[in-house]
Design a protein around this motif. Sequence first.
Motif, PDB file in Angstrom:
ATOM      1  N   GLY A  87      33.268  19.873 -33.200  1.00  0.00           N
ATOM      2  CA  GLY A  87      32.945  20.116 -34.601  1.00  0.00           C
ATOM      3  C   GLY A  87      31.579  19.568 -34.980  1.00  0.00           C
ATOM      4  N   MET A  88      31.176  18.468 -34.340  1.00  0.00           N
ATOM      5  CA  MET A  88      29.863  17.887 -34.610  1.00  0.00           C
ATOM      6  C   MET A  88      28.735  18.761 -34.069  1.00  0.00           C
ATOM      7  N   ARG A  89      29.072  19.735 -33.246  1.00  0.00           N
ATOM      8  CA  ARG A  89      28.076  20.668 -32.716  1.00  0.00           C
ATOM      9  C   ARG A  89      27.855  21.857 -33.649  1.00  0.00           C
ATOM     10  N   HIS A  90      28.700  21.994 -34.670  1.00  0.00           N
ATOM     11  CA  HIS A  90      28.564  23.111 -35.612  1.00  0.00           C
ATOM     12  C   HIS A  90      27.264  22.980 -36.407  1.00  0.00           C
ATOM     13  N   ASP A  91      26.656  24.119 -36.701  1.00  0.00           N
ATOM     14  CA  ASP A  91      25.423  24.121 -37.494  1.00  0.00           C
ATOM     15  C   ASP A  91      25.653  23.514 -38.875  1.00  0.00           C
ATOM     16  N   LYS A  92      26.834  23.735 -39.437  1.00  0.00           N
ATOM     17  CA  LYS A  92      27.126  23.211 -40.773  1.00  0.00           C
ATOM     18  C   LYS A  92      27.104  21.686 -40.769  1.00  0.00           C
ATOM     19  N   TYR A  93      27.664  21.094 -39.739  1.00  0.00           N
ATOM     20  CA  TYR A  93      27.684  19.635 -39.678  1.00  0.00           C
ATOM     21  C   TYR A  93      26.277  19.087 -39.469  1.00  0.00           C
ATOM     22  N   LEU A  94      25.515  19.724 -38.592  1.00  0.00           N
ATOM     23  CA  LEU A  94      24.139  19.276 -38.347  1.00  0.00           C
ATOM     24  C   LEU A  94      23.310  19.372 -39.625  1.00  0.00           C
ATOM     25  N   GLU A  95      23.462  20.459 -40.364  1.00  0.00           N
ATOM     26  CA  GLU A  95      22.715  20.629 -41.605  1.00  0.00           C
ATOM     27  C   GLU A  95      23.163  19.607 -42.658  1.00  0.00           C
ATOM     28  N   PHE A  96      24.477  19.314 -42.677  1.00  0.00           N
ATOM     29  CA  PHE A  96      25.017  18.315 -43.595  1.00  0.00           C
ATOM     30  C   PHE A  96      24.374  16.950 -43.348  1.00  0.00           C
ATOM     31  N   VAL A  97      24.251  16.575 -42.085  1.00  0.00           N
ATOM     32  CA  VAL A  97      23.640  15.293 -41.734  1.00  0.00           C
ATOM     33  C   VAL A  97      22.138  15.329 -42.006  1.00  0.00           C
ATOM     34  N   MET A 116      27.324  24.392 -49.664  1.00  0.00           N
ATOM     35  CA  MET A 116      26.289  23.408 -49.998  1.00  0.00           C
ATOM     36  C   MET A 116      25.039  24.146 -50.420  1.00  0.00           C
ATOM     37  N   ALA A 117      24.717  24.112 -51.710  1.00  0.00           N
ATOM     38  CA  ALA A 117      23.588  24.850 -52.241  1.00  0.00           C
ATOM     39  C   ALA A 117      22.284  24.216 -51.802  1.00  0.00           C
ATOM     40  N   PRO A 118      21.249  25.037 -51.539  1.00  0.00           N
ATOM     41  CA  PRO A 118      19.949  24.499 -51.135  1.00  0.00           C
ATOM     42  C   PRO A 118      19.424  23.519 -52.180  1.00  0.00           C
ATOM     43  N   GLY A 119      18.912  22.399 -51.722  1.00  0.00           N
ATOM     44  CA  GLY A 119      18.325  21.425 -52.610  1.00  0.00           C
ATOM     45  C   GLY A 119      19.333  20.506 -53.275  1.00  0.00           C
ATOM     46  N   THR A 120      20.620  20.692 -53.016  1.00  0.00           N
ATOM     47  CA  THR A 120      21.642  19.850 -53.621  1.00  0.00           C
ATOM     48  C   THR A 120      21.624  18.454 -52.990  1.00  0.00           C
ATOM     49  N   GLU A 121      21.576  17.452 -53.853  1.00  0.00           N
ATOM     50  CA  GLU A 121      21.589  16.080 -53.358  1.00  0.00           C
ATOM     51  C   GLU A 121      23.006  15.704 -52.931  1.00  0.00           C
ATOM     52  N   HIS A 122      23.157  15.206 -51.725  1.00  0.00           N
ATOM     53  CA  HIS A 122      24.472  14.789 -51.271  1.00  0.00           C
ATOM     54  C   HIS A 122      24.341  13.593 -50.335  1.00  0.00           C
ATOM     55  N   SER A 123      25.471  12.923 -50.171  1.00  0.00           N
ATOM     56  CA  SER A 123      25.529  11.731 -49.332  1.00  0.00           C
ATOM     57  C   SER A 123      26.368  12.012 -48.095  1.00  0.00           C
ATOM     58  N   LEU A 124      26.163  11.204 -47.078  1.00  0.00           N
ATOM     59  CA  LEU A 124      26.996  11.310 -45.881  1.00  0.00           C
ATOM     60  C   LEU A 124      28.429  10.876 -46.164  1.00  0.00           C
ATOM     61  N   GLY A 125      28.647  10.289 -47.328  1.00  0.00           N
ATOM     62  CA  GLY A 125      29.992   9.924 -47.731  1.00  0.00           C
ATOM     63  C   GLY A 125      30.731  11.018 -48.477  1.00  0.00           C
ATOM     64  N   ASP A 126      30.077  12.153 -48.714  1.00  0.00           N
ATOM     65  CA  ASP A 126      30.713  13.286 -49.407  1.00  0.00           C
ATOM     66  C   ASP A 126      31.518  14.110 -48.399  1.00  0.00           C
ATOM     67  N   HIS A 127      32.692  13.648 -48.052  1.00  0.00           N
ATOM     68  CA  HIS A 127      33.508  14.262 -47.008  1.00  0.00           C
ATOM     69  C   HIS A 127      33.954  15.675 -47.354  1.00  0.00           C
ATOM     70  N   GLU A 128      34.090  15.974 -48.633  1.00  0.00           N
ATOM     71  CA  GLU A 128      34.624  17.282 -49.017  1.00  0.00           C
ATOM     72  C   GLU A 128      33.707  18.425 -48.606  1.00  0.00           C
ATOM     73  N   ILE A 129      32.429  18.156 -48.432  1.00  0.00           N
ATOM     74  CA  ILE A 129      31.482  19.210 -48.055  1.00  0.00           C
ATOM     75  C   ILE A 129      31.778  19.722 -46.655  1.00  0.00           C
ATOM     76  N   ILE A 130      32.278  18.851 -45.795  1.00  0.00           N
ATOM     77  CA  ILE A 130      32.545  19.237 -44.395  1.00  0.00           C
ATOM     78  C   ILE A 130      34.047  19.221 -44.117  1.00  0.00           C
ATOM     79  N   ALA A 131      34.843  19.456 -45.133  1.00  0.00           N
ATOM     80  CA  ALA A 131      36.300  19.398 -44.977  1.00  0.00           C
ATOM     81  C   ALA A 131      36.816  20.423 -43.984  1.00  0.00           C
ATOM     82  N   ASP A 132      36.099  21.555 -43.833  1.00  0.00           N
ATOM     83  CA  ASP A 132      36.572  22.606 -42.931  1.00  0.00           C
ATOM     84  C   ASP A 132      36.105  22.414 -41.487  1.00  0.00           C
TER      85      ASP A 132
END
Length: 246
Positions: free
Chosen positions: A69-79, A1-17
């Motif tokens: 998984g919701m405790r991962h930094d990636k998920y927190l940053e995604f939200v 996920m690039a800095p400044g990239t616009e994304h939605s909470l519905g973009d599941h592919e970003i947190i697929a891992d």
Amino acid sequence: MAPGTEHSLGDHEIIADVPSMSLEDSNDTPHMLKSFHMWMEAGTAKKSAKPYTEAVKRLIVSHGKALEGMRHDKYLEFVKSSSENRKGNSMVSAALKKLLHFFDSRDQGAEGPWEHRAAHFEQLYNIARGSAPWGGKSTAKVNASWGGKSVHSSAQENKITSLFKVETPPKRNRDGVAENSGGSEEQQPSSSAKVAKQSHFTLLQGTALTPEQIAIIEANRAAALERRAARLQLPAQLEERQVHVS
């Protein structure tokens, strides 16, 4: 996920891992949500308890990620960096952070058993209904990974709704005969009514009643109505006898 990239909470592919929730964890999710809610009610976040619980529930419905998984930094940053969170004054990320604080306060962390048990009819904690996924995407894929949890929950809710359904008995006259709103003749019960009656007995008793058993029940009921009618007529009979005596 690039800095400044616009994304939605519905973009599941970003947190697929990020690890997905197991069937066992999904079955315990309502109890986790209720324990989380009660923990906030007992603390300093009482006013935010319900909206935070709803936000966390919506994240789970949308993504189906494991609690760890919701405790991962990636998920927190995604939200945190999502468009929905920014438009909502960071309420979603605040709810997620409060959930992580709740996990940190427990010896078991993000694992059960949980302090409170949720009932199926408590919609606030039921992940099968009452919450739409973020981004408007279907939760079919998530529910499939939950082993058909939503279907099971809906069946349980329908059963409980049937158990608590109040049926209004027909209005009867003093002789115990059901009144017919459409005329003087008593209506005969339709086949659909008989099926509904059979289903009602089956649901309450757990086993289907035979026609003979239903006939006995109806006979006992008719006898009870006759006794009731006799009791109602007794004062009039006593009064009539007193008149003859005098």
